[in-house]
Design an enzyme around this catalytic site. Structure first.
Site, PDB file in Angstrom:
ATOM      1  N   GLU A   1     -22.441 -51.000-103.358  1.00  0.00           N
ATOM      2  CA  GLU A   1     -22.601 -50.973-104.812  1.00  0.00           C
ATOM      3  C   GLU A   1     -21.233 -50.972-105.486  1.00  0.00           C
ATOM      4  O   GLU A   1     -20.235 -50.560-104.895  1.00  0.00           O
ATOM      5  CB  GLU A   1     -23.366 -49.716-105.229  1.00  0.00           C
ATOM      6  CG  GLU A   1     -24.754 -49.618-104.627  1.00  0.00           C
ATOM      7  CD  GLU A   1     -25.646 -50.782-105.034  1.00  0.00           C
ATOM      8  OE1 GLU A   1     -25.637 -51.135-106.225  1.00  0.00           O
ATOM      9  OE2 GLU A   1     -26.325 -51.337-104.158  1.00  0.00           O
TER      10      GLU A   1
ATOM     11  N   VAL B   1     -32.475 -65.300-112.297  1.00  0.00           N
ATOM     12  CA  VAL B   1     -33.441 -64.325-111.790  1.00  0.00           C
ATOM     13  C   VAL B   1     -32.891 -62.954-112.123  1.00  0.00           C
ATOM     14  O   VAL B   1     -31.763 -62.628-111.747  1.00  0.00           O
ATOM     15  CB  VAL B   1     -33.623 -64.441-110.259  1.00  0.00           C
ATOM     16  CG1 VAL B   1     -34.614 -63.384-109.762  1.00  0.00           C
ATOM     17  CG2 VAL B   1     -34.094 -65.831-109.871  1.00  0.00           C
TER      18      VAL B   1
ATOM     19  N   ARG C   1     -23.733 -59.372-119.411  1.00  0.00           N
ATOM     20  CA  ARG C   1     -24.453 -60.595-119.056  1.00  0.00           C
ATOM     21  C   ARG C   1     -25.641 -60.848-119.984  1.00  0.00           C
ATOM     22  O   ARG C   1     -26.018 -62.000-120.218  1.00  0.00           O
ATOM     23  CB  ARG C   1     -24.925 -60.536-117.602  1.00  0.00           C
ATOM     24  CG  ARG C   1     -25.944 -59.446-117.312  1.00  0.00           C
ATOM     25  CD  ARG C   1     -26.295 -59.413-115.835  1.00  0.00           C
ATOM     26  NE  ARG C   1     -27.371 -58.461-115.550  1.00  0.00           N
ATOM     27  CZ  ARG C   1     -27.808 -58.187-114.329  1.00  0.00           C
ATOM     28  NH1 ARG C   1     -27.263 -58.767-113.285  1.00  0.00           N
ATOM     29  NH2 ARG C   1     -28.793 -57.326-114.152  1.00  0.00           N
TER      30      ARG C   1
ATOM     31  N   TYR D   1     -27.078 -72.167-111.905  1.00  0.00           N
ATOM     32  CA  TYR D   1     -27.669 -70.837-111.728  1.00  0.00           C
ATOM     33  C   TYR D   1     -26.734 -69.809-112.367  1.00  0.00           C
ATOM     34  O   TYR D   1     -25.517 -69.825-112.124  1.00  0.00           O
ATOM     35  CB  TYR D   1     -27.876 -70.508-110.242  1.00  0.00           C
ATOM     36  CG  TYR D   1     -28.540 -69.161-110.113  1.00  0.00           C
ATOM     37  CD1 TYR D   1     -29.917 -69.038-110.328  1.00  0.00           C
ATOM     38  CD2 TYR D   1     -27.803 -68.011-109.847  1.00  0.00           C
ATOM     39  CE1 TYR D   1     -30.537 -67.796-110.283  1.00  0.00           C
ATOM     40  CE2 TYR D   1     -28.418 -66.767-109.797  1.00  0.00           C
ATOM     41  CZ  TYR D   1     -29.785 -66.671-110.012  1.00  0.00           C
ATOM     42  OH  TYR D   1     -30.397 -65.444-109.975  1.00  0.00           O
TER      43      TYR D   1
ATOM     44  N   TYR E   1     -16.403 -57.725-106.612  1.00  0.00           N
ATOM     45  CA  TYR E   1     -17.854 -57.499-106.670  1.00  0.00           C
ATOM     46  C   TYR E   1     -18.557 -58.823-106.984  1.00  0.00           C
ATOM     47  O   TYR E   1     -18.828 -59.168-108.119  1.00  0.00           O
ATOM     48  CB  TYR E   1     -18.181 -56.421-107.708  1.00  0.00           C
ATOM     49  CG  TYR E   1     -19.630 -55.980-107.673  1.00  0.00           C
ATOM     50  CD1 TYR E   1     -20.176 -55.438-106.506  1.00  0.00           C
ATOM     51  CD2 TYR E   1     -20.458 -56.108-108.787  1.00  0.00           C
ATOM     52  CE1 TYR E   1     -21.500 -55.041-106.461  1.00  0.00           C
ATOM     53  CE2 TYR E   1     -21.783 -55.705-108.752  1.00  0.00           C
ATOM     54  CZ  TYR E   1     -22.294 -55.178-107.579  1.00  0.00           C
ATOM     55  OH  TYR E   1     -23.612 -54.787-107.537  1.00  0.00           O
TER      56      TYR E   1
END
Ligand SMILES: *[C@@H]1O[C@H](CO)[C@@H](O)[C@H](O)[C@H]1NC(C)=O
Ligand SMILES: *[C@@H]1O[C@H](CO)[C@@H](O)[C@H](O)[C@H]1NC(C)=O
Ligand SMILES: *[C@@H]1O[C@H](CO)[C@@H](O)[C@H](O)[C@H]1NC(C)=O
Length: 355
Positions: A130, A185, A195, A234, A245
């Protein structure tokens, strides 16, 4: 007299020759043995089991409770990593060379065994894939761990979400047929994420198909790739922006599906440390979302230019890790190169530092 002198001269000559021959024999034998030993070493990692003992790696808790049944010699049988004894039975704690702890420490599912005597050479590993935004407060773990294992490039054991490897797949790459402009997605939609703002602006300018729990269009595992493959672009938008990350959103959803990623994450230069510069489009490359939308429209209608984003595929295949075990076995592969003595006095700062 003369005869016996001659005879003794002969026998001493023979003796010298004979000793030389013995020395030669011994040398030849040593040579043959050392050759065959080094040959065996080189052809078979397994040979070493009789020379050096196994590295025992104990998984203290499975990440996210995703328990797997380990084979007796999991790392060799599944990944051809020799001399690696991957176990998850806590009764083996005192024999373990390495103990892996993960984020489950943070949600109270498990605790550090601070009551057990810790073997002096045993290494404790902090493992998390994470980002710092989702690891919680790590300040309580100062001076506890010896090694780190994460997607970060400067972790002792670095396990990125994916990587490019030299192409071994036969034949040329075929770009899947396209019919949708852009796809995304998303299951964890939060308006505070950067985002989300970019998506909102973009969808007012170009068609964006959204799938996942948030859009009430969940996809099964076997639907994801076929559906995304039909999209020109995408949106590989990370939920938080941190150095290195770069997650399965890029490697799996975009690259394996065969589409061009539009990325939102660390700066372009950081992506370029992992993937070719002409394999993706970075949101930061544009002064505004309007300019980004204009560029995407142009690119989708210019086949040759669009296809140039797939050029790298003649040189590389995409590799992903499919299981926790595969990542953990990697510890044995690089074990000899890991620092023999190390302590993370400030794990929290380490995990958060940006370049
Ligand atoms: C190493 O571990 C494997 C898997 O547990 C086991 O089969 C093998 O006998 C062990 N070898 C040594 C030398 O301990
Ligand atoms: C692969 O691509 C090259 C260059 O574009 C071409 O010359 C070759 O014929 C192609 N091979 C196959 C199997 O399609
Ligand atoms: C590992 O970390 C512990 C806790 O800080 C420390 O006591 C121990 O000496 C370290 N071991 C090695 C081999 O570095």
């Amino acid at each position: 007299m003369a005869v016996s002198n001659a005879a003794s001269a002969v026998s001493s000559m023979d003796f010298k020759k004979c000793r030389k021959f013995h020395v030669f024999l011994v040398l030849a034998l040593v040579f043959i043995i050392s050759c065959s030993v080094s040959y065996k070493w080189s052809i078979s990692g397994r040979w070493r089991e009789t020379v050096r003992s196994n590295v025992t790696i104990l998984i203290w808790t499975w990440p996210f409770g995703q328990t797997s049944t380990l084979r007796k010699d999991e790392c060799w049988d599944s990944y051809h990593v020799p001399d690696c004894n991957l176990v998850d039975s806590r009764s083996l704690f005192s024999q373990a060379d390495v103990v892996i702890y993960n984020r489950e420490l943070q949600n109270g599912v498990t605790k550090l065994p601070l009551d057990l005597p810790r073997p002096p050479a045993q290494k404790w590993v902090w493992f998390s894939l994470e980002s710092p935004t989702h690891n919680g407060d790590l300040r309580r773990y100062g001076g506890v761990f010896n090694w780190t294992m994460s997607y970060q490039n400067d972790a002792d054991i670095s396990v990125p979400y994916g990587e490019l490897v030299p192409r071994t797949t036969k034949g040329n790459y075929t770009i899947p047929a396209k019919k949708t402009m852009a796809c995304w997605v998303v299951s964890n939609y939060q308006s505070s994420h950067k985002r989300s703002g970019v998506y909102m602006s973009l969808k007012s300018l170009i068609p964006v198909e959204v799938y996942g729990r948030w859009a009430n269009k969940p996809l099964n595992d076997d639907q994801v790739l076929p559906i995304i493959s039909q999209c020109y672009f995408y949106l590989a938008f990370e939920n938080s922006l941190h150095r290195d990350y770069i997650t399965e959103k890029l490697w799996y959803n975009a690259f394996l599906a065969g589409t061009v990623p539009v990325v939102l994450g660390p700066p372009r230069a950081n992506y370029e440390a992992y993937i070719p510069k002409d394999s993706f489009i970075h949101v930061d490359d544009f002064a505004s979302i309007t300019e980004l939308a204009t560029f995407l429209n142009e690119l989708a209608s210019d086949k040759e230019r669009y296809n140039s984003y797939f050029r790298w595929r003649s040189d590389y295949d995409v590799k992903r890790y499919y299981s926790w075990q595969e990542r953990f076995c990697k510890i044995c592969e690089i074990y000899e190169r890991l620092p023999p003595r190390k302590i993370y006095d400030d794990l929290d700062s380490w995990s958060k530092h940006e370049p």
